[in-house]
Design a protein around this motif. Sequence first.
Motif, PDB file in Angstrom:
ATOM      1  N   ASP A  12     -32.411   9.120 -13.970  1.00 16.42           N
ATOM      2  CA  ASP A  12     -32.167   7.672 -14.537  1.00 16.42           C
ATOM      3  C   ASP A  12     -31.003   6.682 -13.562  1.00 16.42           C
ATOM      4  OD1 ASP A  12     -30.718   5.548 -16.534  1.00 16.42           O
ATOM      5  OD2 ASP A  12     -32.849   5.869 -16.981  1.00 16.42           O
ATOM      6  N   TRP A  13     -31.129   5.652 -13.546  1.00 18.82           N
ATOM      7  CA  TRP A  13     -30.290   4.956 -12.551  1.00 18.82           C
ATOM      8  C   TRP A  13     -28.871   4.783 -13.089  1.00 18.82           C
ATOM      9  CZ3 TRP A  13     -31.862   3.522  -7.919  1.00 18.82           C
ATOM     10  CH2 TRP A  13     -33.126   3.342  -7.978  1.00 18.82           C
ATOM     11  N   SER A  14     -28.828   5.212 -14.546  1.00 19.18           N
ATOM     12  CA  SER A  14     -27.370   5.130 -15.107  1.00 19.18           C
ATOM     13  C   SER A  14     -26.505   6.497 -14.725  1.00 19.18           C
ATOM     14  CB  SER A  14     -27.515   5.049 -16.725  1.00 19.18           C
ATOM     15  OG  SER A  14     -28.229   6.343 -16.982  1.00 19.18           O
ATOM     16  N   GLU A  15     -27.336   7.481 -14.495  1.00 25.75           N
ATOM     17  CA  GLU A  15     -26.722   8.753 -13.949  1.00 25.75           C
ATOM     18  C   GLU A  15     -26.080   8.476 -12.521  1.00 25.75           C
ATOM     19  OE1 GLU A  15     -28.939  12.594 -14.932  1.00 25.75           O
ATOM     20  OE2 GLU A  15     -30.549  10.990 -14.678  1.00 25.75           O
ATOM     21  N   SER A  17     -24.713   5.430 -11.431  1.00 20.68           N
ATOM     22  CA  SER A  17     -23.869   4.073 -11.473  1.00 20.68           C
ATOM     23  C   SER A  17     -22.518   4.706 -11.424  1.00 20.68           C
ATOM     24  CB  SER A  17     -24.260   3.221 -12.765  1.00 20.68           C
ATOM     25  OG  SER A  17     -25.569   2.821 -12.595  1.00 20.68           O
ATOM     26  N   LYS A  19     -18.872   4.849 -12.272  1.00 20.86           N
ATOM     27  CA  LYS A  19     -18.152   4.985 -13.652  1.00 20.86           C
ATOM     28  C   LYS A  19     -17.155   3.805 -13.978  1.00 20.86           C
ATOM     29  CE  LYS A  19     -19.592   9.762 -14.160  1.00 20.86           C
ATOM     30  NZ  LYS A  19     -20.916   9.652 -14.038  1.00 20.86           N
ATOM     31  N   GLY A  23     -21.802  -0.841 -11.667  1.00 21.70           N
ATOM     32  CA  GLY A  23     -23.245  -0.558 -11.473  1.00 21.70           C
ATOM     33  C   GLY A  23     -23.650  -0.364  -9.756  1.00 21.70           C
TER      34      GLY A  23
END
Length: 146
Positions: A12-15, A17, A19, A23
């Motif tokens: 997932d993109w969030s993994e 991004s 910290k 973004g």
Amino acid sequence: MENADGSAAHFDWSEFSSKDGSGPGGGKMGSAQVKENVRRLMYRLEAVRGRAGNSAITVNSGFRSVAHDSSVGGAANSMHVYGVAADVVVAGHAALQVYRIAETCGFSGLEAYTHSWQHVDSRVQYPLVRLGAVVVGERRGVTALA
């Protein structure tokens, strides 16, 4: 193997991004190029996952903004700020095993750590040259400026 948002099946993109909440922004390349680099990184990690017997991969660190990279003591030439690096753990595999698998999946920047995670990056596929304050990223004849 691709999700509707362009991410790879098991990532997932969030993994990936930064910290610090930036973004895909705040790196040494524009956000659009960072996102494309991360997408390619996801697919290389899918290959690692497949060669590791479909073992789950945890991404400890993916893209980092310059500020976040500095705050965690990142290397002067950190590939994380371009979106072409990740620090990962592959379930059921020691870092040395992950290193060997990653070598066969096109990762060129591998650091053998004595930690429980493995750094992987694509520094050869995306050589970066610093020209004054401008960073030029070249890949397959395409040049992107930050």
